[in-house]
Write a protein that holds these residues in place. Structure first.
Motif, short mmCIF file in Angstrom:
data_model
loop_
_atom_site.label_atom_id
_atom_site.label_comp_id
_atom_site.label_asym_id
_atom_site.label_seq_id
_atom_site.Cartn_x
_atom_site.Cartn_y
_atom_site.Cartn_z
N TYR A 2 1.02 -1.37 -0.55
CA TYR A 2 0.09 -0.38 -0.22
C TYR A 2 0.52 1.28 -0.08
O TYR A 2 1.54 1.38 1.22
CB TYR A 2 -0.66 0.57 1.20
CG TYR A 2 -1.67 -1.24 1.58
CD1 TYR A 2 -1.21 -1.93 2.12
CD2 TYR A 2 -3.17 -1.05 0.77
CE1 TYR A 2 -2.35 -3.23 2.26
CE2 TYR A 2 -4.13 -1.80 0.70
CZ TYR A 2 -3.91 -3.00 1.45
OH TYR A 2 -4.50 -4.49 2.05
N ILE A 3 0.30 2.17 -0.25
CA ILE A 3 1.22 3.66 -0.35
C ILE A 3 0.39 4.68 0.54
O ILE A 3 -1.54 4.83 0.01
CB ILE A 3 2.06 4.18 -1.73
CG1 ILE A 3 2.02 3.37 -3.27
CG2 ILE A 3 1.71 5.16 -1.87
CD1 ILE A 3 3.51 3.77 -2.25
N VAL A 4 0.24 4.80 0.96
CA VAL A 4 -0.41 5.65 1.69
C VAL A 4 -0.21 6.90 1.67
O VAL A 4 0.65 7.86 1.88
CB VAL A 4 -0.32 5.24 3.50
CG1 VAL A 4 -1.55 6.06 4.56
CG2 VAL A 4 -0.36 4.37 3.85
N LYS A 5 -1.48 7.41 1.36
CA LYS A 5 -2.05 8.84 0.66
C LYS A 5 -1.46 10.08 1.51
O LYS A 5 -0.92 11.12 0.73
CB LYS A 5 -2.74 8.58 0.28
CG LYS A 5 -2.87 9.30 -1.56
CD LYS A 5 -4.08 9.79 -1.93
CE LYS A 5 -5.23 8.85 -2.40
NZ LYS A 5 -6.04 9.42 -3.38
N ASP A 6 -2.03 10.55 2.82
CA ASP A 6 -2.03 11.52 3.56
C ASP A 6 -0.44 11.54 4.21
O ASP A 6 -0.27 12.76 5.03
CB ASP A 6 -3.36 11.90 4.59
CG ASP A 6 -3.50 9.90 4.60
OD1 ASP A 6 -4.41 9.64 5.70
OD2 ASP A 6 -3.72 9.06 3.61
N ASP A 7 0.48 10.40 3.79
CA ASP A 7 1.76 10.14 4.58
C ASP A 7 2.60 11.22 4.15
O ASP A 7 2.27 10.94 2.74
CB ASP A 7 2.34 9.09 4.77
CG ASP A 7 1.90 7.96 6.51
OD1 ASP A 7 2.00 7.68 6.46
OD2 ASP A 7 1.85 9.32 7.14
N ARG A 8 3.11 12.10 4.67
CA ARG A 8 4.03 13.09 3.92
C ARG A 8 5.45 11.71 3.09
O ARG A 8 5.94 12.22 2.21
CB ARG A 8 4.99 13.71 4.74
CG ARG A 8 5.01 15.21 4.51
CD ARG A 8 3.52 15.32 4.17
NE ARG A 8 3.21 15.95 5.70
CZ ARG A 8 3.69 16.97 6.04
NH1 ARG A 8 4.57 17.89 6.03
NH2 ARG A 8 3.73 17.23 7.96
N ASN A 9 5.61 11.12 3.49
CA ASN A 9 6.71 10.07 2.60
C ASN A 9 6.10 9.28 1.82
O ASN A 9 7.15 8.15 1.62
CB ASN A 9 7.54 9.55 3.61
CG ASN A 9 6.73 8.76 4.74
OD1 ASN A 9 5.41 8.40 3.99
ND2 ASN A 9 7.42 7.51 5.26
N GLU A 10 5.30 9.22 0.95
CA GLU A 10 4.60 9.16 -0.25
C GLU A 10 5.76 8.40 -1.58
O GLU A 10 6.13 7.17 -1.82
CB GLU A 10 4.07 9.40 -1.15
CG GLU A 10 2.15 9.88 -0.47
CD GLU A 10 1.35 11.09 -1.08
OE1 GLU A 10 2.79 11.60 -1.74
OE2 GLU A 10 0.83 10.89 -1.07
N LYS A 11 7.24 9.21 -0.92
CA LYS A 11 8.26 9.40 -2.63
C LYS A 11 9.20 8.49 -1.33
O LYS A 11 9.10 7.12 -2.76
CB LYS A 11 8.44 11.00 -2.48
CG LYS A 11 10.61 10.21 -3.07
CD LYS A 11 10.55 12.05 -3.21
CE LYS A 11 11.66 11.76 -4.33
NZ LYS A 11 12.72 11.94 -3.66
N ILE A 12 9.12 7.67 -0.52
CA ILE A 12 9.70 7.01 0.15
C ILE A 12 9.53 5.67 -0.56
O ILE A 12 9.04 4.52 -0.61
CB ILE A 12 10.52 7.35 1.82
CG1 ILE A 12 10.75 8.47 1.20
CG2 ILE A 12 11.04 6.09 1.93
CD1 ILE A 12 11.13 8.64 2.67
N GLN A 13 8.40 5.54 -0.14
CA GLN A 13 6.85 4.24 -0.40
C GLN A 13 6.99 3.93 -1.57
O GLN A 13 7.42 2.56 -2.26
CB GLN A 13 5.64 4.59 0.37
CG GLN A 13 5.44 5.13 1.23
CD GLN A 13 3.68 5.47 1.66
OE1 GLN A 13 3.12 4.43 2.17
NE2 GLN A 13 3.85 6.81 2.38
N ILE A 14 7.22 4.93 -2.26
CA ILE A 14 7.18 4.30 -3.78
C ILE A 14 8.35 3.79 -4.38
O ILE A 14 8.70 2.55 -4.59
CB ILE A 14 6.92 4.87 -4.88
CG1 ILE A 14 5.17 6.07 -4.86
CG2 ILE A 14 7.25 4.83 -6.56
CD1 ILE A 14 4.76 7.02 -5.32
N GLU A 15 9.23 4.58 -4.17
CA GLU A 15 10.61 3.71 -4.21
C GLU A 15 11.17 2.93 -3.29
O GLU A 15 11.86 1.81 -4.75
CB GLU A 15 11.75 5.26 -3.51
CG GLU A 15 11.71 5.86 -4.54
CD GLU A 15 12.54 7.45 -4.14
OE1 GLU A 15 13.01 7.10 -2.99
OE2 GLU A 15 12.54 8.26 -4.49
#
Lengths: 252, 439
Positions: free
Chosen positions: A110-123
């Protein structure tokens, strides 16, 4: 083979944002992946799927239950055509708790949208895929795949103890490490498809690597976790031949 | 019985038979023109028959009617018993009313029994008139009181049986008495006795059936109330939790406001607030909110009761139903039974486990509806084939009928599939119901 990536997010600003993250990360690390489609409309994704045959693929899909369940529809369609597509849901916090999604679609992450670290999650996801597909490779690890209801399962062959025919017609039961599955299948077909498994009985297909002991007197084969199955006299020779070759099993 | 000469008797019988046809028309719902046409066709021979032998007439008439209606009954079995009921009633009136009317006439005109009355030309039309009048009055009374009130088919069958027995007795006695040359007042007494007795019997049957119906309705209402109460209690509990949540949340936000000095927000505290609200919303306050999506009453009731019960036992219960479900392609009774067995098994196994989790998920795909029941369990899972065998149970003797029962219920059903799997301490049963043609 280049891993195709598909992104679907209906907020166009966010979509461009994610697109940039993905493409940058691929470029920086020189991964063998390519973002083939970035869409705002799920219909576009479905259209692309119908026009292109994708096998190994990675999807980033926006799920927003506030609107219609479009993301889930797309995911279902993807699953239908390609059971082992890797799907990553982009979601707000609430949807994480949804067991339905986990069962129906079994997303990779899951990529959690409201978190600020979407970039890191995707990476992280991209790193993970690279590791699995290109580095770890493991071509020798075969899987036995089947469906229960609308769910897809893939079981490592090395974790299987044996399969037996079920009392329910046309079904077989798979026994393995901490697991047991009952699904529609034909013993003969499974025997053909997975030559690593040994057909020791009309109703039993075993994984010889998981056998703990064989008792030729009572004609029983033993497995971990107290499982066992029997075999007829005619198969005794085949068993002996197989294990003598391996030479690591105790028989009485 | 008043004796009249042959020709008049013939006329009387003719009109009585016509009266019977009219009664049949009144008391059954037969509108088929060909039916009445056939009856009229055979009027003459029937009259001849009725002049000689009453019992045989009755038998022939019944057989004749059955033959004529057979095809219609084959197509639509539901009308069968109500029509038989009407026919039996007509035959009853046809056989009894002339008897009583003749008694009435003889009393009123001061005639003697067993004496030939040939000199009163008005006698026959008078008799016929009385017969018709009485029959029609009785028929109308019966029609409004009995036939118009829709009686359940089971009850109609019982009444038919009693009427049939009654008519048989009437005819038999009539025949016996005639053979024994016992006529006159004795015959009337006999018939009155029979009529009285059977009226009482039928009335008591009616009372008993009504009482049974009321009893059944009452117990069904009680069951519904139990479910409603459970549901209401659950909603009230939810409401309490919601109030607590609102209270806590307000305080948290206030605290947030006061601790904020300048422009920096205490990130830690903010995360705490978010976590708390998610925890409450997802796992506490709204955890059964999916139930409102389940629009199928009996299933909803079953789930409400079972889920609340499981929670009372201390289990952690999850329920999800994301899309509205109005129709499931499986007979409701069967579905309730199957779900009942599966949930009971799941709860029992979860109670014996450390984790104590039971999860029920309803998933709708394009072609199917899936009901997934999951539970944690302890120890080794016995083999599925053993579990499905009748008589197997890890709860002791006489209990192992659950899974094999389900198999029996689903044996003939191609649209429904039940599969099981288990993984890492969680046992899952998946009931898949196709959306094809209904079963």
């Amino acid at each position: 083979m280049t891993l195709p990536i598909i992104l679907c997010e209906d907020d166009i600003a966010l979509m461009s944002h994610y697109k940039a993250i993905i493409e940058n990360w691929i470029m920086i690390n020189d991964y063998d992946m390519r973002l083939v489609l970035a869409a705002t409309d799920p219909a576009e994704v479905l259209l692309y799927l119908s026009q292109n045959q994708l096998t190994n693929s990675l999807y980033f899909l926006d799920i927003d239950l506030g609107k219609q369940l479009d993301g889930i529809d797309v995911a279902q369609q993807v699953r239908k055509d390609n059971e082992f597509a890797q799907i990553v849901f982009i979601t707000a916090h609430q949807e994480l708790a949804l067991e339905t999604l986990k069962r129906q679609i079994a997303p990779l992450d899951y990529i959690v949208k409201d978190d600020r670290n979407e970039k890191i999650q995707i990476e992280t996801v991209l790193d993970g895929r690279h590791q699995q597909v290109f580095v770890d490779h493991r071509p020798n690890d075969r899987h036995l795949s089947f469906m229960i209801g609308t769910r897809n399962f893939r079981v490592d062959l090395t974790a299987i103890y044996f399969l037996e025919t079920s009392v329910t017609p046309h079904k077989v039961i798979l026994y393995g490490e901490n697991m047991m599955y009952e699904f529609y299948g034909k013993m003969n077909n499974l025997e053909e498809e997975y030559p690593e498994l040994l057909r020791v009985h009309k109703s039993f297909l075993i994984n010889p690597n998981k056998v703990t002991a064989v008792d030729y007197k009572s004609r029983t084969i033993f497995f971990p976790e107290e499982y066992s199955c029997s075999f007829p006299l005619v198969k005794a020779k085949i068993l002996k031949k197989h294990f003598d070759r391996i030479g690591s099993i105790i028989h009485k | 019985m008043i004796l009249i000469d042959g020709a008049s008797y013939f006329f009387k019988e003719l009109f009585d038979l016509l009266m019977l046809f009219m009664l049949i028309a009144l008391l059954t719902d037969i509108h088929q023109k060909s039916f009445y046409f056939a009856l009229f066709l055979f009027l003459f021979p029937l009259v001849l028959l009725s002049v000689t032998d009453a019992l045989l007439t009755g038998l022939v008439l019944s057989t004749f009617v059955v033959m004529l209606r057979f095809k219609t009954w084959r197509k639509n079995g539901k009308r069968k018993f109500s029509e038989i009921f009407g026919l039996l009633l007509s035959l009853a009136i046809y056989s009894i009313v002339p008897l009583f009317s003749s008694m009435l006439v003889s009393k009123s005109l001061g005639l003697h029994f067993n004496v030939l009355n040939a000199d009163n030309p008005l006698l026959v039309p008078f008799l016929i008139g009385i017969d018709w009048f009485l029959s029609i009055v009785i028929a109308f009374i019966l029609k409004s009181k009995v036939i118009e009130r829709s009686i359940p088919i089971e009850n109609v069958k019982i009444y038919c049986l009693q009427l049939g027995v009654f008519l048989t007795f009437v005819y038999l006695f009539g025949e016996i008495l005639r053979r024994m040359q016992v006529l006159g007042i004795f015959q009337i007494v006999m018939v009155s006795f029979l009529v009285a007795q059977f009226s009482v019997t039928i009335f008591m049957t009616y009372l008993k059936l009504k009482k049974n119906q009321e009893k059944a309705e009452l117990s069904s209402l009680r069951a519904q109330m139990v479910v409603m109460n459970t549901y209401t209690a659950e909603i009230e509990r939810n409401y309490q939790e919601l109030r607590k949540f609102r209270h806590d949340y307000k305080n948290m936000l206030l605290a947030l406001k006061t601790t904020q000095t300048g422009s920096s927000i205490n990130e830690d505290y903010l995360n705490q607030v978010i976590d708390y609200s998610h925890q409450m919303i997802d796992h506490s306050v709204m955890r059964f909110s999916g139930l409102s999506n389940l629009k199928i009453s009996p299933i909803k009731s079953l789930l409400v009761v079972k889920l609340a019960h499981a929670e009372q036992l201390g289990l952690k219960v999850n329920f999800e139903c994301l899309v509205p479900l109005t129709k499931i392609n499986l007979d409701e009774v069967k579905l309730v039974r199957i779900l009942g067995i599966l949930i009971d098994n799941a709860v029992e196994a979860a109670l014996g486990s450390d984790a104590g989790i039971v999860t029920i998920i309803l998933i709708a795909t394009r072609e199917t509806i899936e009901i997934s029941i999951e539970n944690s369990f302890q120890g080794k899972l016995p083999s599925l084939s053993a579990m499905k065998r009748e008589g197997y149970s890890n709860k002791g003797k006489d209990r192992g009928l659950g899974l094999s029962n389900i198999q029996a219920i689903l044996a003939s059903n191609k649209q429904v599939d039940l599969s099981h799997y288990s993984n890492q301490g969680l046992f899952v049963s998946v009931l898949t119901i196709g959306k094809g043609e209904s079963v």
